[in-house]
Design an enzyme around this catalytic site. Structure first.
Site: not given
Lengths: 358, 359
Positions: B30, B39, B142, B183, B185, B225, B267-269, B296, B299, B359
């Site tokens: 997303d 990216r 999300k 989520e 984070e 998440k 997954s963070g970094g 979830s 990257r 993001y």
């Protein structure tokens, strides 16, 4: 972690887990002097220290009963009493593999501006009292918060005050080596249905666990003593399976898995009802990451009291009645109760007293 | 119950449970247009709609990959895109047993008076947008709330704002048939140790579940998440997967009600391999875990795939092999069966940490 670092952490965790051992539960024998007076008067027994001592000795020395128990909650007076041959009660309990517990609250007072809602007192000097009780052999404590269901109750204020009072009590206990039983009782009084009870129970328990987190309580070293989720006392009764479903769902929605055991209060339920409902919960197939056991007072002692009537010659028969209920509830913690306990006189009798005060 | 009565209740509960199916997890695809642009820049690909479409087609049509995926989170543009042969992406997913999801937040803004803390926006008209997305085939949503660890952070204000924003988003989703992924984070940035991360994570999750209860959200129809519990990115000591697993699961045991069917980690970094190995350790840990523990990943599922593709048609098969390897590895990790033998694609061990990630 968000919990504080207690020097008693390992002990608290081990004791809390022990209390939830499958097949065992708690005998709540912590009736205050005033409350035990009401019980004794119902069987025409004088409310004097020797009678109070005799009753508790009857219970604690019942052959075969202690293996069904992991803990007994005591009133302060009882913590220091002995059996007739001079053995301290705490020693009898410890020898029988039973942890002594102590009631530490000082009853309820009304919240000004509410419609008869209450908060619980007892925080002043609680730390010192806990230290003293630990030295006397106590290893867990109990504090009863009370809420009621009504048109506008429980109010946000009552929920907040009771939840934060419980949390403060809990962390003070842990600082002093006592596993706190967190008891937010929602009285069964009322004409509401089971869904209303479920909604209120979930709201209250969510508030309790937020408060416990805020106060850095070590959840692995606590126990929860909630009401079961049932219709109000003035509403039609429902089957044990329905009570089990609503109760376990409420707990799944609010009680973190870190809590080792949930020890239900019996409220106004009869001895037999309380056992059947606990049994149904343990038979339910669903996620249950905590033990589900009992912390029963009236629902363990009713027929025993009636049988005893204060008379020495009735002790053996009374002890047999007590053993029957202990075994029945022990089986219920395993979902193995067959409903075949010898029903003592009064076992099916409702123990509901409107607006019950300990 | 304390939750509201949704006409979608049974569907929400079934979909949330399905996402937590052992052996499956979520592909987070997303990335907003701006983010996917970054990216693409790293592999020298132009950020145009056809390339964005081509990348997602590459992922969604990888032979054998979708069996490991229970849901894919999409950006709005992608929800309406099709394969080169004209088949809507949502149909490709549905046929393969994958639930389409949709990112519904509109990014973060700073909270005045704090030291760079943020809240997430997107509540205005959210109900109508959810309805629209449901009609387009989405079945979950999300919303990313962001907190950071610092000397005085996260503040009580930031925890409260983010928790209550998440709760309001969650109930609006459920009113419209979408399972909300919650989520919160907590960024890995910082020099704090794992104990500090555990402390903050427990405090934040406790606040989230109080907020969800206040807002009458049906927990059985939600997903969580969270970040795993790890040392900060600048912490001098690293932690082994078993240590990360222990602290992470304990934090969840202390805060996440059993009614929540699945926890899908971000997954963070972390590198692709780290994220898989940590998830594997989490699933191998013995202890009370009354929720599925799965992934979830964005990257951490796409990194080596992107590098292998480089935007070139002739690399699609190689890139798809890389994606399949990560999807399979993470599938195994959800059942604690990952042996560490995934073909390491280029970049699989590369840290994906970008400081103060947006993001």
């Amino acid at each position: 972690m968000s919990s504080f670092t207690s020097k008693y952490a390992d002990e608290l965790i081990a004791n809390a887990a022990y209390i939830g051992t499958p097949g065992k539960g708690i005998l709540a024998a912590d009736e205050s002097t005033g409350t035990i007076g009401k019980r004794l008067s119902s069987i025409n027994v004088e409310n004097v220290e020797s009678n109070r001592r005799a009753l508790r000795e009857l219970l604690f020395t019942t052959p075969g009963a202690l293996p069904c128990l992991s803990g007994v909650i005591l009133f302060e007076e009882t913590l220091y009493q002995k059996s007739s041959n001079g053995t301290p009660f705490v020693d009898i309990l410890k020898k029988g593999g039973v942890l002594p517990g102590i009631k530490v609250d000082k009853g309820t007072v009304e919240l000004a501006g509410t419609n008869g809602e209450t908060t619980t007192q007892g925080l002043d000097g609680l730390g010192e009292r806990c230290k003293k009780y630990y030295e006397a052999g106590a290893r867990f404590a109990k504090w009863r918060a009370v809420l009621k269901i009504g048109q506008n109750e429980p109010s946000e204020l009552a929920i907040h005050e009771n939840a934060y009072g419980l949390a403060r009590y809990a962390v003070i206990c842990q600082e002093n080596g006592l596993v706190p039983i967190v008891e937010p009782e929602i009285l069964v009084d009322g004409s509401h249905d089971i869904h209303k009870c479920a909604a209120v129970t979930e709201r209250v328990l969510a508030a309790c666990y937020k408060a416990l987190s805020d106060h850095h309580v070590l959840l692995e070293g606590t126990l929860l003593k909630p009401n079961m989720v049932t219709p109000g006392s003035e509403s039609a009764k429902v089957a044990p399976e329905v009570i089990a479903e609503h109760t376990v769902r409420a707990l799944q929605r609010t009680v973190p898995a870190a809590v080792p055991a949930i020890v239900f209060l019996s409220g106004g339920q009869s001895e037999e009802e309380a056992t059947r409902n606990l049994n149904a919960m343990n038979q339910l197939k669903t996620k249950k990451p905590w033990s589900l056991s009992f912390s029963f007072g009236r629902a363990l002692q009713q027929s025993t009291l009636k049988t005893w009537g204060g008379k020495e010659e009735n002790v053996k028969k009374a002890q047999e009645a007590f053993l029957v209920r202990c075994k029945a509830n022990s089986e219920a913690t395993l979902g193995a109760y067959k409903g075949d306990a010898q029903l003592g006189e009064g076992a099916a009798e409702s123990l509901h007293v409107k607006d019950y005060k300990y």
